[in-house]
Write an enzyme that holds these catalytic residues in place. Sequence first.
Site, PDB file in Angstrom:
ATOM      1  N   SER A 179     -66.184  -4.952 129.186  1.00 41.15           N
ATOM      2  CA  SER A 179     -66.511  -5.830 127.989  1.00 41.15           C
ATOM      3  C   SER A 179     -66.136  -4.695 126.798  1.00 41.15           C
ATOM      4  O   SER A 179     -64.825  -4.637 126.537  1.00 41.15           O
ATOM      5  CB  SER A 179     -68.099  -6.070 127.762  1.00 41.15           C
ATOM      6  OG  SER A 179     -68.177  -6.696 126.863  1.00 41.15           O
ATOM      7  N   THR A 180     -66.993  -4.413 126.045  1.00 35.31           N
ATOM      8  CA  THR A 180     -66.563  -3.489 124.911  1.00 35.31           C
ATOM      9  C   THR A 180     -65.663  -2.335 125.196  1.00 35.31           C
ATOM     10  O   THR A 180     -66.264  -1.566 126.164  1.00 35.31           O
ATOM     11  CB  THR A 180     -68.058  -2.975 124.030  1.00 35.31           C
ATOM     12  OG1 THR A 180     -68.850  -4.060 123.984  1.00 35.31           O
ATOM     13  CG2 THR A 180     -67.749  -2.209 122.816  1.00 35.31           C
ATOM     14  N   HIS A 206     -65.005  -9.671 128.555  1.00 36.27           N
ATOM     15  CA  HIS A 206     -65.825 -10.508 127.582  1.00 36.27           C
ATOM     16  C   HIS A 206     -64.892 -10.542 126.302  1.00 36.27           C
ATOM     17  O   HIS A 206     -64.576  -9.759 125.629  1.00 36.27           O
ATOM     18  CB  HIS A 206     -67.184 -10.080 127.329  1.00 36.27           C
ATOM     19  CG  HIS A 206     -67.911  -9.644 128.412  1.00 36.27           C
ATOM     20  ND1 HIS A 206     -69.262  -9.052 128.255  1.00 36.27           N
ATOM     21  CD2 HIS A 206     -67.858 -10.253 129.598  1.00 36.27           C
ATOM     22  CE1 HIS A 206     -69.784  -8.915 129.500  1.00 36.27           C
ATOM     23  NE2 HIS A 206     -69.188  -9.895 130.205  1.00 36.27           N
ATOM     24  N   MET A 300     -71.175  -3.172 126.947  1.00 36.76           N
ATOM     25  CA  MET A 300     -72.612  -2.978 126.684  1.00 36.76           C
ATOM     26  C   MET A 300     -73.203  -4.361 127.528  1.00 36.76           C
ATOM     27  O   MET A 300     -72.417  -5.061 128.094  1.00 36.76           O
ATOM     28  CB  MET A 300     -73.096  -3.394 125.444  1.00 36.76           C
ATOM     29  CG  MET A 300     -72.546  -4.396 124.619  1.00 36.76           C
ATOM     30  SD  MET A 300     -73.004  -4.488 122.703  1.00 36.76           S
ATOM     31  CE  MET A 300     -72.124  -5.967 122.263  1.00 36.76           C
ATOM     32  N   ASP A 303     -73.816  -7.048 132.952  1.00 38.85           N
ATOM     33  CA  ASP A 303     -73.251  -7.829 133.356  1.00 38.85           C
ATOM     34  C   ASP A 303     -72.239  -7.227 134.462  1.00 38.85           C
ATOM     35  O   ASP A 303     -71.684  -6.550 134.338  1.00 38.85           O
ATOM     36  CB  ASP A 303     -72.085  -8.679 132.378  1.00 38.85           C
ATOM     37  CG  ASP A 303     -71.589  -9.957 133.147  1.00 38.85           C
ATOM     38  OD1 ASP A 303     -71.999 -10.363 134.179  1.00 38.85           O
ATOM     39  OD2 ASP A 303     -70.313 -10.191 132.899  1.00 38.85           O
TER      40      ASP A 303
END
Length: 365
Positions: A179-180, A206, A300, A303
């Site tokens: 993600s991030t 994401h 973050m 998941d």
Amino acid sequence: MIKVLIVDDSALVRKLFGGVFGNDPEFEIQFAPNGLEALEKLKVFKPNVITLDVQMPGMNGLDCLDLIMLEKPTPVVMVSTLTAEGAEATLDALRLGAVDFVTKPGGAVSMRMAEFAPVLLEKVRTAATVKVRASARLRERIRHHASISGTTGLRSRPKDQAPALAPETGERLVVVGTSTGGPPALEALLTTLPAGFPWPIVIAQHMPASFTGPLARRLDSICNIRVQEVRSPTVLKPGTAYIGRGDADVIVTRRAGALLAMAAPAEASYPWHPSTNRLVQSAAEHVAPRQLVGILMTGMGDDGASAMAELRTLGGTTIAEAEETAVIWGMPGELVKRGGAKWVEPLPRIADRLMSLVSVHASDS
């Protein structure tokens, strides 16, 4: 107190963003209408986080970001549009060292601030916890310049002529969640793999739908393996990485005996999309867990942590990115806390670990 510098050439956007942070005593805010003023405020105000518009007249957001990361590395959240141009520029920004990005609400911005404000606040709070590593950013930029000048040896063999590393029996699959900070992490992982990498790789990153296509195309242009976005049911092939389309989920399924990746409508029971948990769960339904490798990298939230922990329990192999290199150690950190990571590796060594697993499986075949 989190000191936030809001950089945007639009007076309306500065006012609206200022209202988001000004109503919360946790934040102290200042404004800059352009990149040059932002660089001056960087020295005087010394912000903890900068929100930086991608497209500005004069010094654009990318040029400003480049100088920020050289002069005084600071967590930056880019403010982008959902256009193709905005997506490409945002990916450049992430490579240059931006922590994350938000997309401006479409249409009348002021009408959608209630929906947008919580996202902006969460991303800025998260960015404030990140320690930007100037040396790492410099290494990444040197590597990028080398890759586009042809000095790294990438693409030394045409993709369609690359032999598999070793003969394989049975289906094996790599599933990746991030993600991030994910796009640079994916680049670090995928550019290291040889064109003959013998397993397919399916990735849940994401991102909005308008960003995953440009991300896949960019990675495909610099990797020895193929990289493509999953827009329709696609047969999984060795030596190819498949990136799930944003704003949906990517799942593994089987049709007529063939293993496929396909986009599936996002389900409310999964809070992030494309969902890593859903990807891993679907893969384990169609591939023997002992023939699955799960990799969880920067991001973050949590998941992927529960599904990959279960995968390890069932006999699968899992790799978590180490805290020392993760932009945000949320997702991989949760996997480690749950005892679900067989290996914990810094980003530069994840590909080496994966290649060693390929060799082990090949020798067992």
